[in-house]
Design a protein around this motif. Sequence first.
Motif, PDB file in Angstrom:
ATOM      1  N   TYR A  57       0.847  -1.200   0.000  1.00 55.49           N
ATOM      2  CA  TYR A  57       0.000   0.000   0.000  1.00 55.49           C
ATOM      3  C   TYR A  57       0.881   1.248   0.000  1.00 55.49           C
ATOM      4  CZ  TYR A  57       0.857  -0.320   5.085  1.00 55.49           C
ATOM      5  OH  TYR A  57       1.443  -0.432   6.328  1.00 55.49           O
ATOM      6  N   ASP A  58       0.321   2.336  -0.526  1.00 54.20           N
ATOM      7  CA  ASP A  58       1.055   3.600  -0.587  1.00 54.20           C
ATOM      8  C   ASP A  58       0.860   4.370   0.705  1.00 54.20           C
ATOM      9  OD1 ASP A  58       1.973   3.135  -3.161  1.00 54.20           O
ATOM     10  OD2 ASP A  58       0.168   3.974  -4.080  1.00 54.20           O
ATOM     11  N   ALA A  59       1.935   5.027   1.155  1.00 58.43           N
ATOM     12  CA  ALA A  59       1.830   5.864   2.352  1.00 58.43           C
ATOM     13  C   ALA A  59       2.760   7.060   2.197  1.00 58.43           C
ATOM     14  CB  ALA A  59       2.211   5.069   3.597  1.00 58.43           C
ATOM     15  N   SER A  60       2.337   8.167   2.795  1.00 57.92           N
ATOM     16  CA  SER A  60       3.169   9.371   2.812  1.00 57.92           C
ATOM     17  C   SER A  60       4.161   9.235   3.971  1.00 57.92           C
ATOM     18  CB  SER A  60       2.264  10.589   3.017  1.00 57.92           C
ATOM     19  OG  SER A  60       3.045  11.719   3.315  1.00 57.92           O
ATOM     20  N   VAL A  61       5.448   9.239   3.649  1.00 56.80           N
ATOM     21  CA  VAL A  61       6.467   8.931   4.669  1.00 56.80           C
ATOM     22  C   VAL A  61       7.538  10.025   4.705  1.00 56.80           C
ATOM     23  CG1 VAL A  61       6.119   6.435   4.450  1.00 56.80           C
ATOM     24  CG2 VAL A  61       7.879   7.561   3.059  1.00 56.80           C
ATOM     25  N   PRO A  62       8.255  10.132   5.832  1.00 53.51           N
ATOM     26  CA  PRO A  62       9.350  11.112   5.914  1.00 53.51           C
ATOM     27  C   PRO A  62      10.538  10.720   5.034  1.00 53.51           C
ATOM     28  CG  PRO A  62       9.240   9.784   7.907  1.00 53.51           C
ATOM     29  CD  PRO A  62       8.054   9.412   7.089  1.00 53.51           C
ATOM     30  N   THR A  63      11.441  11.682   4.861  1.00 48.00           N
ATOM     31  CA  THR A  63      12.587  11.489   3.960  1.00 48.00           C
ATOM     32  C   THR A  63      13.897  11.502   4.742  1.00 48.00           C
ATOM     33  OG1 THR A  63      11.387  12.570   2.174  1.00 48.00           O
ATOM     34  CG2 THR A  63      13.779  12.473   1.949  1.00 48.00           C
ATOM     35  N   VAL A  64      14.773  10.556   4.424  1.00 47.19           N
ATOM     36  CA  VAL A  64      16.137  10.573   4.977  1.00 47.19           C
ATOM     37  C   VAL A  64      16.932  11.593   4.173  1.00 47.19           C
ATOM     38  CG1 VAL A  64      18.218   9.233   5.436  1.00 47.19           C
ATOM     39  CG2 VAL A  64      15.981   8.149   5.653  1.00 47.19           C
ATOM     40  N   VAL A  65      17.400  12.658   4.857  1.00 53.88           N
ATOM     41  CA  VAL A  65      18.079  13.760   4.161  1.00 53.88           C
ATOM     42  C   VAL A  65      19.556  13.877   4.528  1.00 53.88           C
ATOM     43  CG1 VAL A  65      15.987  15.127   3.805  1.00 53.88           C
ATOM     44  CG2 VAL A  65      17.264  15.367   5.952  1.00 53.88           C
TER      45      VAL A  65
END
Length: 350
Positions: free
Chosen positions: A99-107
């Motif tokens: 499933y698709d989910a809005s997730v944080p980004t490793v920056v």
Amino acid sequence: MTTATNNTLLPTSTAGSLPKPTWLAEPETLWSPWKLQGDQLIDGKQDALRISLQEQQQAGIDIVSDGEQTRQHFVTTFIEHLSGVDFENRQTVRIRDRYDASVPTVVGPVSRIKPVFVEEAKFLRQQTKQPIKWALPGPMTMVDTLYDDHYKSREKLAWEFAKILNQEAKELEAAGVDIIQFDEPAFNVFFDEVNDWGIACLERAIEGLKCETAVHICYGYGIKANTDWKKTLGSEWRQYEEAFPKLQQSNIDIISLECHNSHVPMELLELIRGKKVMVGAIDVANHAIETPEEVANTLRKALQFVDADKLYPCTNCGMAPLPRAVARGKLHALSAGADIIRKELAILSS
């Protein structure tokens, strides 16, 4: 190595999360926002933890937990406390190919600035003399719940997370936690990665621990994305077959898995003979409360492949999305079912 169970035969526990009180968060919802703020939220989380502990004790659960009352989600609440991850900069990713989910980004480089759950673990330890289990996300499942714009390698990021988890686990052990469990639902999906580096990363996460360690590999919460996926898996779910041989050789003490109402062939447990096994005897994907006899029946089947002194009756997965009354009923059924088998084993050995 410490024994976590004070020699109780078939010690019962939960896989992790339990429903939160309605005054703390929206019921039957994952990632539910908190209804309190500031000091009230801190007090509310501690009160919820006390209630969750009491409900486990009243149900006769032997190895108790915090019920994950202080976290919104079993993975992201841990990640929120790390540097190098931007929660404002979100991307949509496919989680566990399901499933698709809005997730944080490793920056940037990920690191642990301060302990994440250690104070809560100390608080739980003060409330009870029973063995306590604490759940952490596993390295591979953490990687699968983020968008990586820095390392550009799932494996590199997993090794960094394994180091961070090891730091946290050592402090949880020092806080009095008896079993540290790593949740790795991703082990049921990415089979090549599991064997190439997933289990190795898990071993890095438990390095140097003297308490007992567990890995929980399930088919997910009873949410629609997971139940829909299960319908595509056919009449036999053999995913465990991929990871079990290497896990059997690993330093992990306990393997926690889903059994009741699933299509996992029970004979797959033969592949982890010698390990302690948390056998999921409670289905978390429906609201029907098991009878003690149904629980006992699942445990009887498991006893063909797991020695009685290594069998830990458990739930299939976390119960956060369930109504509290249902979760409570299921905990009572788990204890009652384990008790039936304890009595049968006592008669056999007398």
